[in-house]
Scaffold this motif. Structure first.
Motif, PDB file in Angstrom:
ATOM      1  N   TYR A  39       0.740  -1.095   0.012  1.00 54.56           N
ATOM      2  CA  TYR A  39       0.038   0.068  -0.094  1.00 54.56           C
ATOM      3  C   TYR A  39       0.808   1.323  -0.063  1.00 54.56           C
ATOM      4  O   TYR A  39       1.723   1.299   0.770  1.00 54.56           O
ATOM      5  CB  TYR A  39      -0.890   0.224   1.319  1.00 54.56           C
ATOM      6  CG  TYR A  39      -1.992  -0.906   1.405  1.00 54.56           C
ATOM      7  CD1 TYR A  39      -3.250  -0.626   0.735  1.00 54.56           C
ATOM      8  CD2 TYR A  39      -1.927  -2.228   1.903  1.00 54.56           C
ATOM      9  CE1 TYR A  39      -4.349  -1.717   0.633  1.00 54.56           C
ATOM     10  CE2 TYR A  39      -2.878  -3.036   1.954  1.00 54.56           C
ATOM     11  CZ  TYR A  39      -4.030  -2.805   1.219  1.00 54.56           C
ATOM     12  OH  TYR A  39      -5.004  -3.737   1.195  1.00 54.56           O
ATOM     13  N   LEU A  40       0.652   2.120  -0.764  1.00 52.83           N
ATOM     14  CA  LEU A  40       1.008   3.592  -0.622  1.00 52.83           C
ATOM     15  C   LEU A  40      -0.086   4.287   0.338  1.00 52.83           C
ATOM     16  O   LEU A  40      -1.293   4.330  -0.185  1.00 52.83           O
ATOM     17  CB  LEU A  40       1.134   4.301  -2.222  1.00 52.83           C
ATOM     18  CG  LEU A  40       1.328   5.681  -1.940  1.00 52.83           C
ATOM     19  CD1 LEU A  40       2.773   5.852  -1.753  1.00 52.83           C
ATOM     20  CD2 LEU A  40       1.326   6.448  -3.354  1.00 52.83           C
ATOM     21  N   VAL A  41       0.438   4.910   1.294  1.00 50.50           N
ATOM     22  CA  VAL A  41      -0.484   5.586   2.304  1.00 50.50           C
ATOM     23  C   VAL A  41      -0.165   6.798   2.510  1.00 50.50           C
ATOM     24  O   VAL A  41       1.071   7.249   2.336  1.00 50.50           O
ATOM     25  CB  VAL A  41      -0.575   4.615   3.591  1.00 50.50           C
ATOM     26  CG1 VAL A  41      -1.041   3.237   3.342  1.00 50.50           C
ATOM     27  CG2 VAL A  41       1.077   4.667   4.279  1.00 50.50           C
ATOM     28  N   SER A  42      -1.134   7.674   3.020  1.00 52.88           N
ATOM     29  CA  SER A  42      -1.021   8.921   3.504  1.00 52.88           C
ATOM     30  C   SER A  42      -0.328   9.234   4.704  1.00 52.88           C
ATOM     31  O   SER A  42      -0.351   7.865   5.370  1.00 52.88           O
ATOM     32  CB  SER A  42      -2.219   9.902   3.289  1.00 52.88           C
ATOM     33  OG  SER A  42      -3.235   9.307   4.430  1.00 52.88           O
ATOM     34  N   GLU A  43      -0.160  10.175   5.266  1.00 53.65           N
ATOM     35  CA  GLU A  43       0.071  10.512   6.650  1.00 53.65           C
ATOM     36  C   GLU A  43      -1.294  10.189   7.554  1.00 53.65           C
ATOM     37  O   GLU A  43      -2.407  10.606   6.745  1.00 53.65           O
ATOM     38  CB  GLU A  43       0.832  11.673   7.019  1.00 53.65           C
ATOM     39  CG  GLU A  43       2.038  11.906   6.626  1.00 53.65           C
ATOM     40  CD  GLU A  43       3.223  11.230   7.099  1.00 53.65           C
ATOM     41  OE1 GLU A  43       3.034  10.808   8.272  1.00 53.65           O
ATOM     42  OE2 GLU A  43       4.005  10.643   6.288  1.00 53.65           O
ATOM     43  N   TRP A  44      -0.965   9.941   8.659  1.00 59.83           N
ATOM     44  CA  TRP A  44      -2.458   9.833   9.455  1.00 59.83           C
ATOM     45  C   TRP A  44      -3.070  11.170   9.749  1.00 59.83           C
ATOM     46  O   TRP A  44      -2.257  12.218   9.900  1.00 59.83           O
ATOM     47  CB  TRP A  44      -1.780   9.286  10.939  1.00 59.83           C
ATOM     48  CG  TRP A  44      -1.811   7.788  11.050  1.00 59.83           C
ATOM     49  CD1 TRP A  44      -0.948   6.983  11.062  1.00 59.83           C
ATOM     50  CD2 TRP A  44      -2.934   6.933  10.809  1.00 59.83           C
ATOM     51  NE1 TRP A  44      -1.112   5.677  10.886  1.00 59.83           N
ATOM     52  CE2 TRP A  44      -2.361   5.577  10.980  1.00 59.83           C
ATOM     53  CE3 TRP A  44      -4.480   6.993  10.640  1.00 59.83           C
ATOM     54  CZ2 TRP A  44      -3.090   4.383  10.893  1.00 59.83           C
ATOM     55  CZ3 TRP A  44      -5.139   5.712  10.598  1.00 59.83           C
ATOM     56  CH2 TRP A  44      -4.634   4.415  10.828  1.00 59.83           C
ATOM     57  N   SER A  45      -4.061  11.105   9.718  1.00 59.72           N
ATOM     58  CA  SER A  45      -5.066  12.345   9.955  1.00 59.72           C
ATOM     59  C   SER A  45      -4.828  12.797  11.378  1.00 59.72           C
ATOM     60  O   SER A  45      -4.421  12.059  12.044  1.00 59.72           O
ATOM     61  CB  SER A  45      -6.357  12.421   9.523  1.00 59.72           C
ATOM     62  OG  SER A  45      -7.033  11.535  10.625  1.00 59.72           O
ATOM     63  N   GLN A  46      -5.113  14.213  11.633  1.00 62.58           N
ATOM     64  CA  GLN A  46      -5.368  14.421  13.034  1.00 62.58           C
ATOM     65  C   GLN A  46      -6.387  13.446  13.779  1.00 62.58           C
ATOM     66  O   GLN A  46      -7.285  12.967  13.279  1.00 62.58           O
ATOM     67  CB  GLN A  46      -5.958  15.935  13.272  1.00 62.58           C
ATOM     68  CG  GLN A  46      -7.340  16.088  12.661  1.00 62.58           C
ATOM     69  CD  GLN A  46      -7.987  17.471  12.728  1.00 62.58           C
ATOM     70  OE1 GLN A  46      -7.792  17.905  11.815  1.00 62.58           O
ATOM     71  NE2 GLN A  46      -8.557  17.925  14.026  1.00 62.58           N
ATOM     72  N   VAL A  47      -6.190  13.350  15.073  1.00 63.58           N
ATOM     73  CA  VAL A  47      -6.955  12.498  15.909  1.00 63.58           C
ATOM     74  C   VAL A  47      -8.057  13.256  16.343  1.00 63.58           C
ATOM     75  O   VAL A  47      -8.208  14.499  16.847  1.00 63.58           O
ATOM     76  CB  VAL A  47      -6.330  11.770  17.404  1.00 63.58           C
ATOM     77  CG1 VAL A  47      -7.356  11.193  18.178  1.00 63.58           C
ATOM     78  CG2 VAL A  47      -5.234  11.049  16.632  1.00 63.58           C
ATOM     79  N   VAL A  48      -9.427  12.697  15.942  1.00 65.13           N
ATOM     80  CA  VAL A  48     -10.648  13.343  16.311  1.00 65.13           C
ATOM     81  C   VAL A  48     -11.455  12.405  17.402  1.00 65.13           C
ATOM     82  O   VAL A  48     -11.388  11.344  17.501  1.00 65.13           O
ATOM     83  CB  VAL A  48     -11.825  13.384  15.208  1.00 65.13           C
ATOM     84  CG1 VAL A  48     -13.147  13.775  15.563  1.00 65.13           C
ATOM     85  CG2 VAL A  48     -11.036  14.469  13.998  1.00 65.13           C
ATOM     86  N   GLU A  49     -12.006  13.210  18.524  1.00 65.28           N
ATOM     87  CA  GLU A  49     -12.713  12.591  19.676  1.00 65.28           C
ATOM     88  C   GLU A  49     -14.227  12.456  19.337  1.00 65.28           C
ATOM     89  O   GLU A  49     -14.630  13.625  18.949  1.00 65.28           O
ATOM     90  CB  GLU A  49     -12.303  13.108  20.888  1.00 65.28           C
ATOM     91  CG  GLU A  49     -10.881  12.991  21.067  1.00 65.28           C
ATOM     92  CD  GLU A  49     -10.227  13.465  22.231  1.00 65.28           C
ATOM     93  OE1 GLU A  49     -11.336  14.135  23.121  1.00 65.28           O
ATOM     94  OE2 GLU A  49      -9.145  13.486  22.760  1.00 65.28           O
ATOM     95  N   PHE A  50     -15.053  11.690  19.705  1.00 69.97           N
ATOM     96  CA  PHE A  50     -16.371  11.655  19.734  1.00 69.97           C
ATOM     97  C   PHE A  50     -17.129  10.821  20.643  1.00 69.97           C
ATOM     98  O   PHE A  50     -16.185   9.692  21.363  1.00 69.97           O
ATOM     99  CB  PHE A  50     -17.040  11.320  18.299  1.00 69.97           C
ATOM    100  CG  PHE A  50     -16.851  10.004  17.968  1.00 69.97           C
ATOM    101  CD1 PHE A  50     -17.871   9.107  17.907  1.00 69.97           C
ATOM    102  CD2 PHE A  50     -15.547   9.511  17.632  1.00 69.97           C
ATOM    103  CE1 PHE A  50     -17.501   7.767  17.556  1.00 69.97           C
ATOM    104  CE2 PHE A  50     -15.558   8.040  17.155  1.00 69.97           C
ATOM    105  CZ  PHE A  50     -16.398   7.075  17.303  1.00 69.97           C
ATOM    106  N   CYS A  51     -18.186  10.767  21.054  1.00 66.74           N
ATOM    107  CA  CYS A  51     -18.759   9.822  22.117  1.00 66.74           C
ATOM    108  C   CYS A  51     -20.050   9.163  21.601  1.00 66.74           C
ATOM    109  O   CYS A  51     -20.909   9.907  21.135  1.00 66.74           O
ATOM    110  CB  CYS A  51     -19.115  10.716  23.241  1.00 66.74           C
ATOM    111  SG  CYS A  51     -19.717   9.687  24.725  1.00 66.74           S
ATOM    112  N   THR A  52     -20.002   7.703  21.688  1.00 66.24           N
ATOM    113  CA  THR A  52     -21.265   7.312  21.108  1.00 66.24           C
ATOM    114  C   THR A  52     -22.507   7.398  22.008  1.00 66.24           C
ATOM    115  O   THR A  52     -22.540   8.032  23.154  1.00 66.24           O
ATOM    116  CB  THR A  52     -21.016   5.641  21.319  1.00 66.24           C
ATOM    117  OG1 THR A  52     -20.620   5.370  22.547  1.00 66.24           O
ATOM    118  CG2 THR A  52     -20.116   5.168  20.127  1.00 66.24           C
TER     119      THR A  52
END
Length: 335
Positions: free
Chosen positions: A100-113
């Motif tokens: 796989y050619l991959v991008s950098e990881w995105s920023q981390v996003v938080e959420f609540c179920t």
């Protein structure tokens, strides 16, 4: 040589339920045209060392084929209700050699179920019906506490027991946990006497009042939870809310309503004949926890010492966690 993929940005989470969510992000038109896969990394927020690629060509927890965004994420994890998560994404292109050619990881996003939806509570209600057992007659609701509690009610509250916020015991996804105020009452009776038990895990003093004070035609009855705590005992949580009150408005869109005269848990069947007293019944094979959403005055009933010689502390349920492995009281969504 293939041009690198840009890092996904502007991550957005939407349509969050107790066990699913949808995710989308911004990509350049060039990346959108050539991306073949999305890598999604999900972890609970309390995990401060979230799982990340050790190497750029090692897939993360979920590898999904690229689809139009937003993408639904469900079933890949056993997501828990009311739980905070961290999520990050990569875009990827699968190459002819399988790498796989991959991008950098995105920023981390938080959420609540979210909480259980009505459909989930209906599943829980259907399971609870199978455990309720036959109906037994009762005549009083009761509430056991320590002397300090009743002294405080008399001294500081003018004899008025006030609703308190429901704790987090039981099913994690129950919509009333930490959101609905009420006063817990019991109504279970002993098989041999038809009276309340002589012992209690909550205190040596018992306030009791006639059943009709809380269970009458001006009251709405709602199902809120069904759970156990690694024991053979199962608990059913019911809410009694006077019609038109804030508690009634809260429950009406969140909890299944039960017919007061005909349900497997708690009934007021009315008088059998003209001039008779109403007949009140409770389920025999589950422990009922009845949450009344309005204040109750001590002078509506009586406070007395219970006759038992000991307290069964093992049955207390304050903030008790539901057994996630029980096949009787769990449903097919996040715990």
């Amino acid at each position: 040589m293939n041009a690198p993929l840009s890092m996904p940005c502007n991550i957005k989470i939407c349509e969050v339920t107790c066990d699913s969510f949808r995710i989308m992000w911004d990509m350049t038109p060039e990346d959108s045209a050539r991306a073949t896969h999305f890598f999604i990394d999900l972890s609970r927020k309390q995990n401060r060392d979230p799982n990340r690629f050790k190497h750029r060509d090692v897939p993360t927890k979920l590898v999904a084929k690229a689809v139009p965004l937003p993408m639904a994420v469900r079933g890949h994890w056993f997501l828990s209700p009311r739980t905070e998560y961290c999520v990050a994404v990569q875009t990827a292109v699968k190459q002819s050699d399988g790498d796989y050619l991959v991008s950098e990881w995105s920023q981390v996003v938080e959420f609540c179920t979210g909480d259980y939806a009505m459909e989930h509570l209906q599943q829980l209600l259907d399971k609870a019906k199978g455990s309720a057992g036959r109906l037994l007659k009762f005549s009083v609701f009761y509430r056991n506490q320590h002397p300090d509690y009743f002294d405080y009610v008399r001294r500081e509250c003018g004899g008025l027991m006030r609703p308190a916020l429901k704790d987090n015991s039981g099913s994690h996804g129950s919509p009333i946990n930490g959101k609905l105020h009420g006063i817990f009452f019991s109504c279970n009776t002993e098989f041999d006497t038809g009276l309340p038990p002589k012992d209690s895990p909550y205190g040596p003093l018992r306030f009791q009042l006639p059943a009709g004070h809380l269970l009458n035609p001006n009251i709405c009855l709602y199902f809120a939870d069904f759970y156990c705590m690694y024991t053979a005992y199962h608990y059913v949580v019911l809410v009694l809310a006077p019609v038109g009150t804030e508690g009634d408005a809260f429950c009406r869109t969140r909890l299944p309503m039960l017919d007061l005269t005909s349900n497997p848990f708690l009934t007021n069947a009315g008088p059998q004949r003209q001039g008779d007293e109403p007949v009140f019944c409770h389920a025999s094979d589950v422990i009922l926890e009845v949450l009344f959403t309005e204040p109750v005055r001590l002078d509506q009933g009586a406070v007395e010492q219970i006759s038992g010689h000991h307290q069964l502390m093992s049955l207390t349920t304050a903030n008790a966690k539901k057994d996630p492995s029980c096949k009787v009281c769990n449903i097919s969504v996040g715990r």
